[in-house]
Motif scaffolding. Structure first.
Motif, mmCIF file in Angstrom:
data_model
loop_
_atom_site.group_PDB
_atom_site.id
_atom_site.type_symbol
_atom_site.label_atom_id
_atom_site.label_comp_id
_atom_site.label_asym_id
_atom_site.label_seq_id
_atom_site.Cartn_x
_atom_site.Cartn_y
_atom_site.Cartn_z
ATOM 1 N N HIS A 192 -2.181 -0.533 -6.183
ATOM 2 C CA HIS A 192 -0.841 -0.364 -6.725
ATOM 3 C C HIS A 192 -0.885 0.076 -8.184
ATOM 4 C CE1 HIS A 192 3.254 -1.268 -8.014
ATOM 5 N NE2 HIS A 192 3.580 -1.113 -6.748
ATOM 6 N N LEU A 193 -1.674 -0.623 -8.991
ATOM 7 C CA LEU A 193 -1.753 -0.313 -10.416
ATOM 8 C C LEU A 193 -2.359 1.066 -10.656
ATOM 9 C CD1 LEU A 193 -1.438 -1.167 -13.383
ATOM 10 C CD2 LEU A 193 -3.693 -2.234 -13.210
ATOM 11 N N ARG A 194 -3.428 1.370 -9.966
ATOM 12 C CA ARG A 194 -4.144 2.638 -10.202
ATOM 13 C C ARG A 194 -3.320 3.854 -9.785
ATOM 14 N NH1 ARG A 194 -6.050 6.874 -11.129
ATOM 15 N NH2 ARG A 194 -8.237 7.406 -11.376
ATOM 16 N N ILE A 195 -2.572 3.727 -8.704
ATOM 17 C CA ILE A 195 -1.814 4.876 -8.201
ATOM 18 C C ILE A 195 -0.448 4.980 -8.882
ATOM 19 C CG2 ILE A 195 -0.757 5.957 -6.169
ATOM 20 C CD1 ILE A 195 -3.844 6.037 -6.263
ATOM 21 N N SER A 196 0.267 3.877 -8.984
ATOM 22 C CA SER A 196 1.629 3.933 -9.544
ATOM 23 C C SER A 196 1.643 3.832 -11.057
ATOM 24 C CB SER A 196 2.492 2.814 -8.956
ATOM 25 O OG SER A 196 2.109 1.550 -9.497
ATOM 26 N N GLY A 197 0.559 3.280 -11.639
ATOM 27 C CA GLY A 197 0.528 3.061 -13.074
ATOM 28 C C GLY A 197 1.278 1.807 -13.496
ATOM 29 N N LYS A 198 1.773 1.053 -12.513
ATOM 30 C CA LYS A 198 2.525 -0.175 -12.791
ATOM 31 C C LYS A 198 1.886 -1.345 -12.056
ATOM 32 C CE LYS A 198 6.712 2.526 -12.590
ATOM 33 N NZ LYS A 198 7.721 2.882 -11.636
ATOM 34 N N ALA A 199 1.874 -2.491 -12.724
ATOM 35 C CA ALA A 199 1.374 -3.699 -12.078
ATOM 36 C C ALA A 199 2.332 -4.115 -10.974
ATOM 37 C CB ALA A 199 1.217 -4.823 -13.097
ATOM 38 N N LEU A 200 1.777 -4.585 -9.886
ATOM 39 C CA LEU A 200 2.585 -5.090 -8.786
ATOM 40 C C LEU A 200 3.278 -6.370 -9.238
ATOM 41 C CD1 LEU A 200 1.435 -5.034 -5.149
ATOM 42 C CD2 LEU A 200 2.455 -7.105 -6.024
ATOM 43 N N ASP A 201 4.518 -6.573 -8.808
ATOM 44 C CA ASP A 201 5.289 -7.757 -9.184
ATOM 45 C C ASP A 201 4.804 -8.971 -8.387
ATOM 46 O OD1 ASP A 201 7.132 -9.660 -9.946
ATOM 47 O OD2 ASP A 201 8.850 -8.654 -9.014
ATOM 48 N N ARG A 202 3.929 -9.757 -9.012
ATOM 49 C CA ARG A 202 3.395 -10.930 -8.327
ATOM 50 C C ARG A 202 4.361 -12.110 -8.333
ATOM 51 N NH1 ARG A 202 -2.043 -12.330 -10.649
ATOM 52 N NH2 ARG A 202 -1.095 -11.624 -12.571
ATOM 53 N N SER A 203 5.525 -11.927 -8.956
ATOM 54 C CA SER A 203 6.535 -12.980 -8.886
ATOM 55 C C SER A 203 7.501 -12.752 -7.721
ATOM 56 C CB SER A 203 7.318 -13.059 -10.204
ATOM 57 O OG SER A 203 8.100 -11.892 -10.394
ATOM 58 N N ALA A 204 7.336 -11.645 -7.014
ATOM 59 C CA ALA A 204 8.192 -11.355 -5.856
ATOM 60 C C ALA A 204 7.960 -12.401 -4.768
ATOM 61 C CB ALA A 204 7.907 -9.956 -5.321
ATOM 62 N N GLN A 205 9.004 -12.744 -4.060
ATOM 63 C CA GLN A 205 8.904 -13.774 -3.025
ATOM 64 C C GLN A 205 7.880 -13.389 -1.953
ATOM 65 O OE1 GLN A 205 12.601 -15.016 -1.267
ATOM 66 N NE2 GLN A 205 11.593 -16.449 0.108
ATOM 67 N N TRP A 206 7.852 -12.124 -1.572
ATOM 68 C CA TRP A 206 6.923 -11.723 -0.522
ATOM 69 C C TRP A 206 5.469 -11.948 -0.958
ATOM 70 C CZ3 TRP A 206 3.145 -8.189 -1.310
ATOM 71 C CH2 TRP A 206 3.304 -7.285 -2.355
ATOM 72 N N TRP A 207 5.187 -11.766 -2.283
ATOM 73 C CA TRP A 207 3.817 -11.971 -2.769
ATOM 74 C C TRP A 207 3.434 -13.449 -2.643
ATOM 75 C CZ3 TRP A 207 -0.260 -9.031 -3.573
ATOM 76 C CH2 TRP A 207 -1.365 -9.571 -4.232
ATOM 77 N N GLY A 208 4.334 -14.322 -3.029
ATOM 78 C CA GLY A 208 4.082 -15.758 -2.875
ATOM 79 C C GLY A 208 3.874 -16.129 -1.414
ATOM 80 N N ASN A 209 4.689 -15.537 -0.531
ATOM 81 C CA ASN A 209 4.526 -15.797 0.900
ATOM 82 C C ASN A 209 3.190 -15.251 1.420
ATOM 83 O OD1 ASN A 209 7.004 -17.058 0.977
ATOM 84 N ND2 ASN A 209 8.079 -15.318 1.857
ATOM 85 N N LEU A 210 2.766 -14.112 0.884
ATOM 86 C CA LEU A 210 1.482 -13.541 1.297
ATOM 87 C C LEU A 210 0.325 -14.435 0.833
ATOM 88 C CD1 LEU A 210 0.073 -11.142 2.701
ATOM 89 C CD2 LEU A 210 -0.088 -10.065 0.444
ATOM 90 N N MET A 211 0.429 -14.970 -0.370
ATOM 91 C CA MET A 211 -0.629 -15.863 -0.861
ATOM 92 C C MET A 211 -0.660 -17.162 -0.044
ATOM 93 S SD MET A 211 -2.254 -14.156 -3.144
ATOM 94 C CE MET A 211 -1.945 -12.825 -1.986
#
Length: 190
Positions: free
Chosen positions: A112-131
């Motif tokens: 995500h970071l390398r292609i978009s140039g932006k850090a992925l939002d790790r505060s998003a609910q889906w990220w917490g659910n994935l973890m």
């Protein structure tokens, strides 16, 4: 050269189809868990759904990484990370070879970071659910007891996998992941 490119495109198409099939299988096993009449059947279907969901996620990430690794703008170190290879100095030149496992979440964050140039939002609910789903998957993969597994937890896991793939697809391809609109509803009927 054209023949080799066509073979590569066919290989990418095959892994994309396989990855989509794994996700559909995971969703169907979740549906079967909801229909199950016994705890044993429900748990077996939930285990299968969770594990296949992660297999699908890894297959999609691997397919994307394989496709990106042929781009000339990636360094040998980035290419090695994408392809989960080790890098060593050989005769004054960096070479990739062998296997070097990288955590799935780290590969996703890197992509995500390398292609978009932006850090992925790790505060998003889906990220917490994935973890949380990753923790549950790890408890199944490396059991030290019988982990509690529920329909809701596996449903959240599959939803998080789909959301993750959608975010990665938007970053890499500037389009939505094709199966996003189906949610956890499977197209399979076995």
């Amino acid at each position: 050269m054209l023949k080799r490119r066509k073979q590569k495109d066919n290989a990418l198409s095959a892994i994309d189809e396989f990855a989509e099939s794994l996700l559909e299988e995971a969703k169907r096993f979740l549906e079967k868990a909801r229909e199950a009449q016994t705890d044993a059947a429900r748990n077996a279907y939930l285990h299968a759904a969770l594990m296949l969901g992660f297999c699908a996620l890894e297959a999609h990430v691997n397919a994307i990484a394989d496709e990106l690794a042929i781009r000339p703008e990636f360094s040998v170190h980035e290419r090695a990370l994408l392809l989960e290879q080790d890098v060593r100095l050989e005769y004054g030149e960096f070479k990739s070879s062998g296997l070097r496992m990288v955590r799935l979440d780290d590969r996703i964050l890197f992509l995500h970071l390398r292609i978009s140039g932006k850090a992925l939002d790790r505060s998003a609910q889906w990220w917490g659910n994935l973890m949380a789903a990753t923790t549950l998957r790890n408890q199944l993969t490396h059991p030290k007891g019988a982990p509690p597994i529920t329909i809701d937890a596996v449903s959240r896991a599959i939803e998080a996998i789909i959301a993750c793939l959608d975010v990665v697809y938007r970053a890499v391809y500037n389009r939505s992941f094709p199966l996003t609109n189906l949610g956890v509803q499977s197209t399979f009927s076995f």
